[in-house]
Design an enzyme around this catalytic site. Structure first.
Site, short mmCIF file in Angstrom:
data_model
loop_
_atom_site.label_atom_id
_atom_site.label_comp_id
_atom_site.label_asym_id
_atom_site.label_seq_id
_atom_site.Cartn_x
_atom_site.Cartn_y
_atom_site.Cartn_z
N TYR A 1 32.42 46.69 49.06
CA TYR A 1 33.10 47.38 48.05
C TYR A 1 34.68 47.01 48.25
O TYR A 1 35.35 47.55 48.92
CB TYR A 1 32.85 48.70 48.37
CG TYR A 1 33.22 49.69 47.12
CD1 TYR A 1 34.67 49.76 46.63
CD2 TYR A 1 31.93 50.32 46.43
CE1 TYR A 1 34.69 50.62 45.50
CE2 TYR A 1 32.47 51.11 45.37
CZ TYR A 1 33.67 50.91 44.85
OH TYR A 1 33.86 51.61 43.69
N TYR B 1 35.65 40.29 39.53
CA TYR B 1 34.50 40.24 38.55
C TYR B 1 34.48 41.58 37.65
O TYR B 1 34.45 41.40 36.35
CB TYR B 1 33.28 40.25 39.52
CG TYR B 1 31.98 40.81 39.12
CD1 TYR B 1 31.34 40.17 37.70
CD2 TYR B 1 31.45 42.03 39.50
CE1 TYR B 1 30.24 40.75 37.16
CE2 TYR B 1 30.29 42.60 39.01
CZ TYR B 1 29.49 41.84 37.91
OH TYR B 1 28.29 42.27 37.64
#
Length: 388
Positions: free
Chosen positions: A284, A332
């Site tokens: 993350y 992304y």
């Protein structure tokens, strides 16, 4: 193999999909994105909506997430789970789904998340107003960035980590994103670009910080036995671990060591594998320091060596470890909470469906979720048939 654990490889992921991503516009709601992702994930799995009898959801965009999502989707789950521990929620939902399936509480579990924070919010959203007294608020932190900047500054002070090494993380993520047609940012990015971009909270510039996008996804989990009867290769949940040490960054015991040191150990012990066995890693990366901290705490390098570990494109395409192969939250997509999208990428890598960014060795993947201000850490180990 791992320790004798009833849940090891008892369940498998059989369907994954993203919703529309990026900037979807004011006419689309977060529930619309959940609907898109669910339809696409069902198609990927070869299942029907009527097969879903378990629902797992967390959201900052609508209240009572499970019941609201169930009504929108037109399903009546017999088991539901709204565990809310920030962006790591969806990684822990995997283990919860496996437990519920094994206990006979449901057979086909749907895990969903989405947000339209770019189109409707314009900035990072929290999961609700703080109703408890904050000892941090008088200092005027710009949260969450300031919390992660504290961790970065301490890591730099204690271990000699440099801003250039932090920038390596962002540059590597961008190089992976350039191989992903769904990535929000695909332009060239250099270390100098990261260092010279606008400062957000020292030492982190805007390019050290995650994107603000719309988007969401869906993941479908069922028993390993049923999974083998479906069309796509099952991706087995081999192990998982949770750890929570604090909520407020001021209460973090050590700014350079996260609870991933515990969650990763638990997940690897159950899975029966270690960091050296892993082919692809999804962590993350809300901020560049996250990737360095988690690579250390999960055991891919020693504590304090994360900065040197990521140098010279080591986690970029062609490097020694494939990390955040979709481009991550830095390039992304980062729709407020990112955990579910990491699972989707790991599944595609294991299946060999990642296109231009596909890694050669892809049997074993680690997904590591983070919630709050380095508060909630959840690690999952996923594998294909060869890992059983």
């Amino acid at each position: 193999m791992g320790e004798e654990h009833d849940l090891r490889a008892s369940a498998a992921i059989v369907g994954v999909a993203e919703s529309d991503l990026g900037a979807v516009g004011p006419g689309i709601s977060s529930l619309d994105l959940i609907g898109q992702a669910t339809v696409r994930a069902l198609d990927d799995a070869g299942l029907r909506k009527s097969d879903i009898d378990g629902l797992f959801c967390h959201s900052a965009f609508f209240s009572s997430p499970v019941t609201t999502a169930a009504e929108y989707l037109g399903i009546r789950p017999k088991y539901s789970d709204g565990t809310a521990i920030g962006g790591s929620s969806f990684v822990t939902h995997l283990w919860h789904a496996a437990a519920a399936i094994q206990a006979g509480l449901c057979e086909v579990a749907l895990i969903v998340y989405s947000s339209t924070q770019r189109s409707h919010g314009g900035g990072l959203l929290t999961s609700g107003a703080a109703l408890t007294r904050s000892w941090e608020a008088p200092y005027g932190p710009r949260l969450p960035a300031t919390a992660y900047a504290l961790a970065a500054a301490r890591h730099m002070h204690e271990f000699g980590t440099t801003r250039e090494q932090l920038a390596e993380v962002a540059v590597a993520a961008r190089k992976w994103a350039q191989l992903n047609p769904k990535a929000f940012e695909r332009g060239d990015l250099t270390i100098d670009d990261v260092l010279s971009s606008r400062m957000v909270s020292s030492p982190l510039t805007v390019r050290d910080c995650c994107l603000v996008t719309d988007g969401g996804g869906a993941v479908i989990v069922t028993s390993a036995e049923r999974a083998r009867s479906l069309g796509k290769p099952p991706v087995y949940l081999l192990g998982s671990g949770d750890a929570t040490w604090h909520m407020n960054i001021s209460q973090m015991p050590d700014l350079t060591t996260t609870a991933a040191a515990e969650s990763g150990k638990r997940a690897f012990e159950i899975a029966g594998y270690g960091p050296a066995d892993v082919d692809v890693v999804q962590v993350y990366d809300a901020f560049t320091i996250n990737t360095i901290l988690f690579l250390e705490d999960l055991g891919f390098c020693a504590k304090g060596e994360g900065g040197r570990f990521v140098e010279n494109g080591s986690i970029a395409p062609g490097g020694r470890l494939a990390v955040n192969t979709n481009g991550g939250g830095l390039s992304y997509c980062h729709p407020g909470m990112y955990g579910l999208l990491m699972i989707i990428e790991a599944v595609r890598q294991i299946r060999g469906e990642a296109g231009a960014r596909q890694v050669d060795r892809h049997d074993l993947a680690v997904v590591h979720g983070n919630g709050g201000t380095l508060s909630s850490e959840v690690t999952a180990v996923l594998g294909g048939a060869a890992t059983l």
